[in-house]
Design a protein around this motif. Structure first.
Motif, PDB file in Angstrom:
ATOM      1  N   PHE A 184       0.834  -1.209   0.000  1.00 38.03           N
ATOM      2  CA  PHE A 184       0.000   0.000   0.000  1.00 38.03           C
ATOM      3  C   PHE A 184       0.868   1.259   0.000  1.00 38.03           C
ATOM      4  CE2 PHE A 184      -3.747  -2.478   1.760  1.00 38.03           C
ATOM      5  CZ  PHE A 184      -4.541  -2.258   0.638  1.00 38.03           C
ATOM      6  N   ILE A 185       2.002   1.215   0.708  1.00 45.20           N
ATOM      7  CA  ILE A 185       2.911   2.361   0.688  1.00 45.20           C
ATOM      8  C   ILE A 185       3.447   2.587  -0.726  1.00 45.20           C
ATOM      9  CG2 ILE A 185       5.135   3.223   1.522  1.00 45.20           C
ATOM     10  CD1 ILE A 185       4.564   1.794   4.164  1.00 45.20           C
ATOM     11  N   LEU A 186       3.811   1.500  -1.415  1.00 40.94           N
ATOM     12  CA  LEU A 186       4.308   1.613  -2.786  1.00 40.94           C
ATOM     13  C   LEU A 186       3.224   2.171  -3.708  1.00 40.94           C
ATOM     14  CD1 LEU A 186       6.407   1.165  -4.971  1.00 40.94           C
ATOM     15  CD2 LEU A 186       5.682  -1.231  -5.112  1.00 40.94           C
ATOM     16  N   MET A 187       1.990   1.733  -3.520  1.00 38.87           N
ATOM     17  CA  MET A 187       0.886   2.256  -4.335  1.00 38.87           C
ATOM     18  C   MET A 187       0.771   3.779  -4.171  1.00 38.87           C
ATOM     19  SD  MET A 187      -3.156   1.201  -4.225  1.00 38.87           S
ATOM     20  CE  MET A 187      -3.502   2.138  -2.733  1.00 38.87           C
ATOM     21  N   GLY A 188       0.830   4.246  -2.929  1.00 40.00           N
ATOM     22  CA  GLY A 188       0.757   5.678  -2.686  1.00 40.00           C
ATOM     23  C   GLY A 188       1.926   6.437  -3.279  1.00 40.00           C
ATOM     24  N   GLU A 189       3.126   5.865  -3.188  1.00 35.86           N
ATOM     25  CA  GLU A 189       4.312   6.527  -3.739  1.00 35.86           C
ATOM     26  C   GLU A 189       4.230   6.640  -5.256  1.00 35.86           C
ATOM     27  OE1 GLU A 189       6.753   7.996  -2.273  1.00 35.86           O
ATOM     28  OE2 GLU A 189       6.382   7.440  -0.197  1.00 35.86           O
ATOM     29  N   THR A 216      10.421   1.523   0.214  1.00 39.55           N
ATOM     30  CA  THR A 216      11.276   0.600   0.964  1.00 39.55           C
ATOM     31  C   THR A 216      11.758   1.229   2.269  1.00 39.55           C
ATOM     32  OG1 THR A 216      12.027  -0.433  -1.100  1.00 39.55           O
ATOM     33  CG2 THR A 216      13.376  -0.784   0.862  1.00 39.55           C
ATOM     34  N   ARG A 217      12.187   2.490   2.207  1.00 38.78           N
ATOM     35  CA  ARG A 217      12.656   3.167   3.419  1.00 38.78           C
ATOM     36  C   ARG A 217      11.530   3.284   4.449  1.00 38.78           C
ATOM     37  NH1 ARG A 217      15.580   6.381  -0.378  1.00 38.78           N
ATOM     38  NH2 ARG A 217      13.831   7.837  -0.482  1.00 38.78           N
ATOM     39  N   THR A 218      10.363   3.706   3.987  1.00 40.12           N
ATOM     40  CA  THR A 218       9.235   3.867   4.912  1.00 40.12           C
ATOM     41  C   THR A 218       8.813   2.521   5.498  1.00 40.12           C
ATOM     42  OG1 THR A 218       8.450   5.756   3.611  1.00 40.12           O
ATOM     43  CG2 THR A 218       6.895   4.762   5.139  1.00 40.12           C
ATOM     44  N   SER A 219       8.751   1.498   4.677  1.00 37.81           N
ATOM     45  CA  SER A 219       8.323   0.178   5.138  1.00 37.81           C
ATOM     46  C   SER A 219       9.305  -0.398   6.149  1.00 37.81           C
ATOM     47  CB  SER A 219       8.184  -0.777   3.946  1.00 37.81           C
ATOM     48  OG  SER A 219       7.254  -0.282   3.001  1.00 37.81           O
ATOM     49  N   CYS A 220      10.594  -0.239   5.891  1.00 36.30           N
ATOM     50  CA  CYS A 220      11.599  -0.753   6.828  1.00 36.30           C
ATOM     51  C   CYS A 220      11.508  -0.034   8.171  1.00 36.30           C
ATOM     52  CB  CYS A 220      12.996  -0.588   6.240  1.00 36.30           C
ATOM     53  SG  CYS A 220      13.339  -1.692   4.855  1.00 36.30           S
TER      54      CYS A 220
END
Length: 433
Positions: free
Chosen positions: A67-72, A279-283
């Protein structure tokens, strides 16, 4: 040593670590380790290793980076500009006129980004210069943007709801569905406030020279179709039982990528930037969750949550009294920590208390997210305030003052779901049946 003394020692250690600038995840882990070493007989190294390993391969957590990647991806596409252009013709004659672009634009983008900060940055980048140029009052421009961007935490797919679901072992699908009506309720409250301000003081809102025929409005609405397809594909697949949140997240990434490419303003370079940012946000979030999981397990070994729940139960507090106390507690905590940190720091302690008085954990998750939304617009640590300050260069206290009415509206939203819990529970119950 008594339980209150142990709790105060560990809380003091946590506050000292956070105040000294230690990462939240490391602070949580160190406090958990201290609890195991000094206040229990458990093998601390074995518990640390097994907890980190056991919580690092959660299937439910897979939805988070997707979901974070979708938003990015959407943040870097032309879809946000299309959304703005599609809304303007319909809102040009509404009470408050184009200020509603902030409200409805944030609500729509929240439904495809899952992030409050991303919503504030994307919509603010488009709306603030345009509304300022047209002569709208600064306080309402900043207030509507700061307040409405908090919907990114609530309207699914909400990243913070995934964090809550993983931390408390609740159904993420049911949490997503439970957030729909409260999200619409808050959006309506924000839009109503803007309309009332416009009715009370018409001179605040500049006159608009543009007129749009019905044909022009529908032609502009075509720009909203990609966003509507994306929202329908993600949320509809979950509610219809066709996909789990993780499957829906993967579908959202595919749809977002296709829509971004077809918009003509996306490239491999932008896609790579989106992947790296996600990737940074998810980590960062995953590391915080691991630290919170270890703290929760270590607190279990010390017996603090169990004893605290028993103490609360012995006090015979009513649900109302407990919720009032928790609301004040979370508002104060939110003044110093971001929303995800508030949830992962408190769930291990709060959930036994909530369960002891019989509060539905799904309802409590929505309540908690709305209260955490307030922390996004309260100084000194209000993420939306920081984002808008970065966009505009305006002093953060002026932005906080402009956002204060929306803080009160969020507080009204909490009151409404407490008085009418069916606002939250209706759709999950209907979904289950």
């Amino acid at each position: 040593m008594s339980d209150p003394m142990i709790g105060l020692i560990l809380l003091g250690l946590l506050m000292a670590l956070l105040a000294s600038g230690v990462w939240v995840a490391i602070s949580l882990s160190l406090v958990g380790l201290a609890g195991l070493v000094f206040f229990s007989n458990a093998p601390s190294g074995l518990v640390l290793a097994s907890t980190f390993w056991g919580h690092s391969h959660s299937w439910a957590l897979t939805a988070l980076p997707l979901f974070i990647l979708m938003g990015e991806i959407l943040l870097r596409s032309r879809m946000s500009d299309d959304m703005f252009s599609g809304l303007v013709p319909w809102l040009s004659r509404a009470p408050g006129r184009l200020l509603h672009v902030n409200v409805f634009g944030c609500a729509i983008f929240a439904a495809v980004s899952g992030s409050s900060a991303a919503t504030a940055a994307t919509i603010g980048r488009m709306s603030v210069p345009e509304l300022t140029k047209r002569g709208y009052p600064e306080s309402l421009i900043l207030g509507t943007l700061a307040g409405s961007a908090t919907l990114g935490l609530l309207i699914p797919p909400s990243i913070i709801l995934i964090v809550y679901g993983v931390a408390t072992e609740q159904s993420i699908a049911r949490l997503f569905i439970a957030a729909i009506i409260p999200g619409i309720m808050l959006m309506t409250l924000f839009a109503s406030y803007v309309a009332v301000r416009a009715w009370m003081n018409p001179d605040l809102i500049p006159a608009i020279d543009e007129t749009f025929s019905l044909r022009e409005k529908f032609r502009a609405s075509r720009r909203l179709i990609p966003v509507a397809l994306l929202i329908g594909g993600v949320i509809g697949s979950i509610y219809g039982g066709l996909a789990s949140p993780t499957d829906a997240a993967a579908l959202g990434v595919v749809l977002a990528t296709i829509l971004a490419w077809t918009s003509g303003a996306f490239s491999w370079k932008l896609f790579g930037a989106a992947v790296m940012s996600a990737t940074r946000t998810s980590c960062m979030i995953a590391l915080i969750l691991l630290g919170a999981a270890f703290l929760s397990v270590s607190m279990g070994f010390t017996g603090l949550p169990r004893n605290l729940a028993a103490w609360i139960s012995d006090m015979n507090l009513s649900i109302t009294a407990l919720l009032v106390a928790l609301t004040i507690f979370f508002i104060i905590l939110g003044c110093f920590l971001d929303g995800i940190s508030v949830i992962v720091l408190t769930t291990s302690i709060i959930m036994p208390m909530v369960s002891a008085v019989g509060i539905d954990p799904i309802w409590f998750g929505i309540y908690l997210v709305i209260v955490v939304e307030m922390s996004q617009i309260t100084p000194p640590v209000g993420f939306n305030l920081f984002v808008i300050q970065g966009l505009t260069g305006i002093d953060i206290l002026r932005i906080a003052k402009a956002a204060f009415p929306f803080f009160l509206l969020l507080l009204l939203g909490v009151l409404l779901i407490c008085l009418f819990p069916q606002i939250v529970t209706f759709l999950p119950t209907y979904m289950a049946s």
